[in-house]
Design a protein around this motif. Structure first.
Motif, PDB file in Angstrom:
ATOM      1  N   GLY A 285       0.778  -1.227   0.000  1.00 35.88           N
ATOM      2  CA  GLY A 285       0.000   0.000   0.000  1.00 35.88           C
ATOM      3  C   GLY A 285       0.809   1.275   0.000  1.00 35.88           C
ATOM      4  O   GLY A 285       0.240   2.368  -0.080  1.00 35.88           O
ATOM      5  N   VAL A 286       2.130   1.179   0.055  1.00 34.22           N
ATOM      6  CA  VAL A 286       2.989   2.360   0.135  1.00 34.22           C
ATOM      7  C   VAL A 286       3.552   2.684  -1.250  1.00 34.22           C
ATOM      8  O   VAL A 286       3.947   1.791  -2.001  1.00 34.22           O
ATOM      9  CB  VAL A 286       4.137   2.130   1.139  1.00 34.22           C
ATOM     10  CG1 VAL A 286       5.117   3.293   1.131  1.00 34.22           C
ATOM     11  CG2 VAL A 286       3.564   1.929   2.538  1.00 34.22           C
ATOM     12  N   VAL A 287       3.583   3.975  -1.582  1.00 35.40           N
ATOM     13  CA  VAL A 287       4.089   4.427  -2.879  1.00 35.40           C
ATOM     14  C   VAL A 287       5.614   4.373  -2.894  1.00 35.40           C
ATOM     15  O   VAL A 287       6.274   4.774  -1.927  1.00 35.40           O
ATOM     16  CB  VAL A 287       3.607   5.860  -3.177  1.00 35.40           C
ATOM     17  CG1 VAL A 287       4.238   6.392  -4.459  1.00 35.40           C
ATOM     18  CG2 VAL A 287       2.088   5.898  -3.277  1.00 35.40           C
ATOM     19  N   LEU A 288       6.169   3.872  -3.995  1.00 39.65           N
ATOM     20  CA  LEU A 288       7.617   3.774  -4.161  1.00 39.65           C
ATOM     21  C   LEU A 288       8.030   4.478  -5.450  1.00 39.65           C
ATOM     22  O   LEU A 288       7.808   3.963  -6.543  1.00 39.65           O
ATOM     23  CB  LEU A 288       8.053   2.305  -4.220  1.00 39.65           C
ATOM     24  CG  LEU A 288       9.532   2.063  -4.541  1.00 39.65           C
ATOM     25  CD1 LEU A 288      10.424   2.541  -3.401  1.00 39.65           C
ATOM     26  CD2 LEU A 288       9.789   0.583  -4.839  1.00 39.65           C
ATOM     27  N   PRO A 289       8.641   5.681  -5.355  1.00 41.86           N
ATOM     28  CA  PRO A 289       9.195   6.327  -6.546  1.00 41.86           C
ATOM     29  C   PRO A 289      10.628   5.850  -6.784  1.00 41.86           C
ATOM     30  O   PRO A 289      11.409   5.709  -5.842  1.00 41.86           O
ATOM     31  CB  PRO A 289       9.157   7.814  -6.182  1.00 41.86           C
ATOM     32  CG  PRO A 289       9.222   7.852  -4.691  1.00 41.86           C
ATOM     33  CD  PRO A 289       8.711   6.543  -4.158  1.00 41.86           C
ATOM     34  N   LEU A 290      10.962   5.593  -8.031  1.00 40.87           N
ATOM     35  CA  LEU A 290      12.305   5.153  -8.402  1.00 40.87           C
ATOM     36  C   LEU A 290      12.792   5.959  -9.599  1.00 40.87           C
ATOM     37  O   LEU A 290      12.000   6.329 -10.473  1.00 40.87           O
ATOM     38  CB  LEU A 290      12.319   3.668  -8.774  1.00 40.87           C
ATOM     39  CG  LEU A 290      12.052   2.653  -7.665  1.00 40.87           C
ATOM     40  CD1 LEU A 290      11.822   1.274  -8.269  1.00 40.87           C
ATOM     41  CD2 LEU A 290      13.198   2.614  -6.669  1.00 40.87           C
ATOM     42  N   HIS A 291      14.094   6.214  -9.628  1.00 41.25           N
ATOM     43  CA  HIS A 291      14.728   6.855 -10.780  1.00 41.25           C
ATOM     44  C   HIS A 291      15.658   5.827 -11.408  1.00 41.25           C
ATOM     45  O   HIS A 291      16.644   5.415 -10.792  1.00 41.25           O
ATOM     46  CB  HIS A 291      15.508   8.094 -10.342  1.00 41.25           C
ATOM     47  CG  HIS A 291      16.200   8.793 -11.466  1.00 41.25           C
ATOM     48  ND1 HIS A 291      15.509   9.443 -12.460  1.00 41.25           N
ATOM     49  CD2 HIS A 291      17.522   8.922 -11.769  1.00 41.25           C
ATOM     50  CE1 HIS A 291      16.374   9.959 -13.324  1.00 41.25           C
ATOM     51  NE2 HIS A 291      17.597   9.652 -12.929  1.00 41.25           N
ATOM     52  N   LEU A 292      15.339   5.370 -12.612  1.00 35.59           N
ATOM     53  CA  LEU A 292      16.076   4.285 -13.255  1.00 35.59           C
ATOM     54  C   LEU A 292      17.019   4.827 -14.317  1.00 35.59           C
ATOM     55  O   LEU A 292      16.619   5.637 -15.156  1.00 35.59           O
ATOM     56  CB  LEU A 292      15.108   3.290 -13.899  1.00 35.59           C
ATOM     57  CG  LEU A 292      14.064   2.644 -12.984  1.00 35.59           C
ATOM     58  CD1 LEU A 292      13.263   1.607 -13.756  1.00 35.59           C
ATOM     59  CD2 LEU A 292      14.701   2.026 -11.756  1.00 35.59           C
ATOM     60  N   PHE A 293      18.261   4.340 -14.274  1.00 36.51           N
ATOM     61  CA  PHE A 293      19.223   4.725 -15.299  1.00 36.51           C
ATOM     62  C   PHE A 293      20.223   3.617 -15.608  1.00 36.51           C
ATOM     63  O   PHE A 293      20.842   3.623 -16.660  1.00 36.51           O
ATOM     64  CB  PHE A 293      19.981   5.996 -14.893  1.00 36.51           C
ATOM     65  CG  PHE A 293      20.713   5.874 -13.585  1.00 36.51           C
ATOM     66  CD1 PHE A 293      22.014   5.414 -13.531  1.00 36.51           C
ATOM     67  CD2 PHE A 293      20.088   6.235 -12.397  1.00 36.51           C
ATOM     68  CE1 PHE A 293      22.690   5.309 -12.326  1.00 36.51           C
ATOM     69  CE2 PHE A 293      20.754   6.143 -11.190  1.00 36.51           C
ATOM     70  CZ  PHE A 293      22.062   5.666 -11.148  1.00 36.51           C
TER      71      PHE A 293
ATOM     72  N   ASP B 173      17.993   8.579 -21.702  1.00 42.80           N
ATOM     73  CA  ASP B 173      17.553   7.206 -21.441  1.00 42.80           C
ATOM     74  C   ASP B 173      17.407   6.926 -19.946  1.00 42.80           C
ATOM     75  O   ASP B 173      17.882   5.913 -19.424  1.00 42.80           O
ATOM     76  CB  ASP B 173      18.531   6.205 -22.073  1.00 42.80           C
ATOM     77  CG  ASP B 173      17.876   4.847 -22.300  1.00 42.80           C
ATOM     78  OD1 ASP B 173      16.633   4.793 -22.351  1.00 42.80           O
ATOM     79  OD2 ASP B 173      18.607   3.845 -22.414  1.00 42.80           O
ATOM     80  N   ARG B 174      16.733   7.830 -19.269  1.00 44.65           N
ATOM     81  CA  ARG B 174      16.415   7.663 -17.854  1.00 44.65           C
ATOM     82  C   ARG B 174      14.900   7.681 -17.688  1.00 44.65           C
ATOM     83  O   ARG B 174      14.180   8.221 -18.532  1.00 44.65           O
ATOM     84  CB  ARG B 174      17.049   8.775 -17.006  1.00 44.65           C
ATOM     85  CG  ARG B 174      18.569   8.723 -16.979  1.00 44.65           C
ATOM     86  CD  ARG B 174      19.163   9.965 -16.329  1.00 44.65           C
ATOM     87  NE  ARG B 174      20.615   9.863 -16.245  1.00 44.65           N
ATOM     88  CZ  ARG B 174      21.296   9.734 -15.112  1.00 44.65           C
ATOM     89  NH1 ARG B 174      20.643   9.703 -13.955  1.00 44.65           N
ATOM     90  NH2 ARG B 174      22.604   9.640 -15.111  1.00 44.65           N
ATOM     91  N   TYR B 175      14.436   7.106 -16.577  1.00 47.28           N
ATOM     92  CA  TYR B 175      13.001   7.039 -16.332  1.00 47.28           C
ATOM     93  C   TYR B 175      12.721   7.283 -14.855  1.00 47.28           C
ATOM     94  O   TYR B 175      13.455   6.805 -13.985  1.00 47.28           O
ATOM     95  CB  TYR B 175      12.443   5.659 -16.702  1.00 47.28           C
ATOM     96  CG  TYR B 175      12.436   5.367 -18.176  1.00 47.28           C
ATOM     97  CD1 TYR B 175      11.293   5.580 -18.943  1.00 47.28           C
ATOM     98  CD2 TYR B 175      13.574   4.865 -18.801  1.00 47.28           C
ATOM     99  CE1 TYR B 175      11.286   5.299 -20.298  1.00 47.28           C
ATOM    100  CE2 TYR B 175      13.577   4.585 -20.161  1.00 47.28           C
ATOM    101  CZ  TYR B 175      12.427   4.808 -20.897  1.00 47.28           C
ATOM    102  OH  TYR B 175      12.426   4.535 -22.236  1.00 47.28           O
ATOM    103  N   ASP B 176      11.658   8.031 -14.600  1.00 46.88           N
ATOM    104  CA  ASP B 176      11.066   8.077 -13.270  1.00 46.88           C
ATOM    105  C   ASP B 176       9.862   7.146 -13.277  1.00 46.88           C
ATOM    106  O   ASP B 176       9.002   7.245 -14.165  1.00 46.88           O
ATOM    107  CB  ASP B 176      10.616   9.496 -12.906  1.00 46.88           C
ATOM    108  CG  ASP B 176      11.767  10.372 -12.450  1.00 46.88           C
ATOM    109  OD1 ASP B 176      12.826   9.819 -12.095  1.00 46.88           O
ATOM    110  OD2 ASP B 176      11.611  11.608 -12.447  1.00 46.88           O
ATOM    111  N   VAL B 177       9.819   6.247 -12.328  1.00 50.96           N
ATOM    112  CA  VAL B 177       8.696   5.314 -12.256  1.00 50.96           C
ATOM    113  C   VAL B 177       8.088   5.377 -10.861  1.00 50.96           C
ATOM    114  O   VAL B 177       8.780   5.638  -9.870  1.00 50.96           O
ATOM    115  CB  VAL B 177       9.119   3.864 -12.593  1.00 50.96           C
ATOM    116  CG1 VAL B 177       9.743   3.792 -13.972  1.00 50.96           C
ATOM    117  CG2 VAL B 177      10.075   3.319 -11.553  1.00 50.96           C
TER     118      VAL B 177
END
Length: 254
Positions: free
Chosen positions: A17-25, A116-120
């Motif tokens: 139930g907890v939100v997890l932001p990630l920055h992928l590279f 070529d990076r993503y915020d998810v």
């Protein structure tokens, strides 16, 4: 019955139930993201806490629990496989140890960025027990066994006690100078309450991992009762605490 899922080792504990932001590279996690999005919905992966090592460490883990590098077992350093975090020239590779209990992350939003990076953004789903690791691909995968969500003997008195202690804890944090944000809306459901309190209390990662691994909500709430009492007493003894967000919503870089 087990399920094979991609794994994302993280130096934090994810709760349902907890939100997890990630920055992928990193290339391996970009590949993981592409594979997830190319597959059938729901798009999900497993988050497992690092008990030893760091998020950028390479796959210094063999694939069998109970052997070095298996869940809860120290890893033997392996030769560099070209992935980052295995040490510089002349340095030994970094050992890695993963927690046995993890949490599924359900992918909710993907934002492409330059270079070529993503915020998810993902949300914690079901808990699982990591049974076996597979490091044969470009990123870690594992066979997992999903865990039931039991309430246990979490009576109304225990729920009310934890709710009161959590509000007192937030008040003490605010009085000590911490930015606790807006008042949290606490659920009545014991399972949901136990996970919200676990995620929102500032604790050592080992304490958070023990809360995630608790067999049911009653055991988790009783542990949180004791932890909240401990942390509130510590706050009463401190003049100030470091400034910062009560709930850290910043993205975890891979």
């Amino acid at each position: 019955m087990t399920d094979r899922i991609a794994l994302f080792p993280l130096s934090a504990v994810l709760f349902p139930g907890v939100v997890l932001p990630l920055h992928l590279f990193e290339e391996r996690y970009l590949r993981m993201l592409a594979d997830l999005r190319a597959g059938p919905e729901p798009h999900r992966f497993g988050v497992v806490a690092l008990e030893l090592g760091r998020e950028t460490a390479g796959f210094g883990v063999p694939g069998v629990p109970g052997e070095p590098g298996g869940p809860g077992v120290p890893a033997e350093p392996l030769a560099s496989d070209g992935l980052s975090g295995l040490g510089g020239a002349g340095e030994p590779p970094a050992p890695l140890r993963l927690a046995e209990i993890g949490c599924v992350a359900d992918l909710q939003e993907v934002v492409p960025l330059p270079e070529d990076r993503y915020d998810v953004v993902s949300v914690g789903g079901r808990r699982f027990r990591l049974k076996e690791l597979d490091r044969s691909g470009p990123y870690l995968c594992g066979d997992v066994e999903y865990l039931p969500e039991e309430t246990g003997a979490a009576g109304a008195d225990l729920v009310r006690r934890v709710r009161r202690l959590f509000h007192l804890y937030r008040h003490r944090l605010a009085a000590a100078g911490a930015d606790v944000g807006d008042p949290a809306e606490l659920p009545d459901d014991p399972v949901a309450l136990s996970y919200l309190v676990a995620a929102a209390t500032v604790l050592d990662p080992a304490d958070k991992q023990r809360l995630l691994a608790a067999e049911d909500a009653a055991h988790r709430l009783r542990a949180e009762r004791d932890l909240l009492l401990r942390e509130t007493r510590l706050l009463d003894a401190l003049p100030t605490v470091p400034a910062g967000q009560f709930l850290d919503a910043s993205a975890h870089p891979n």
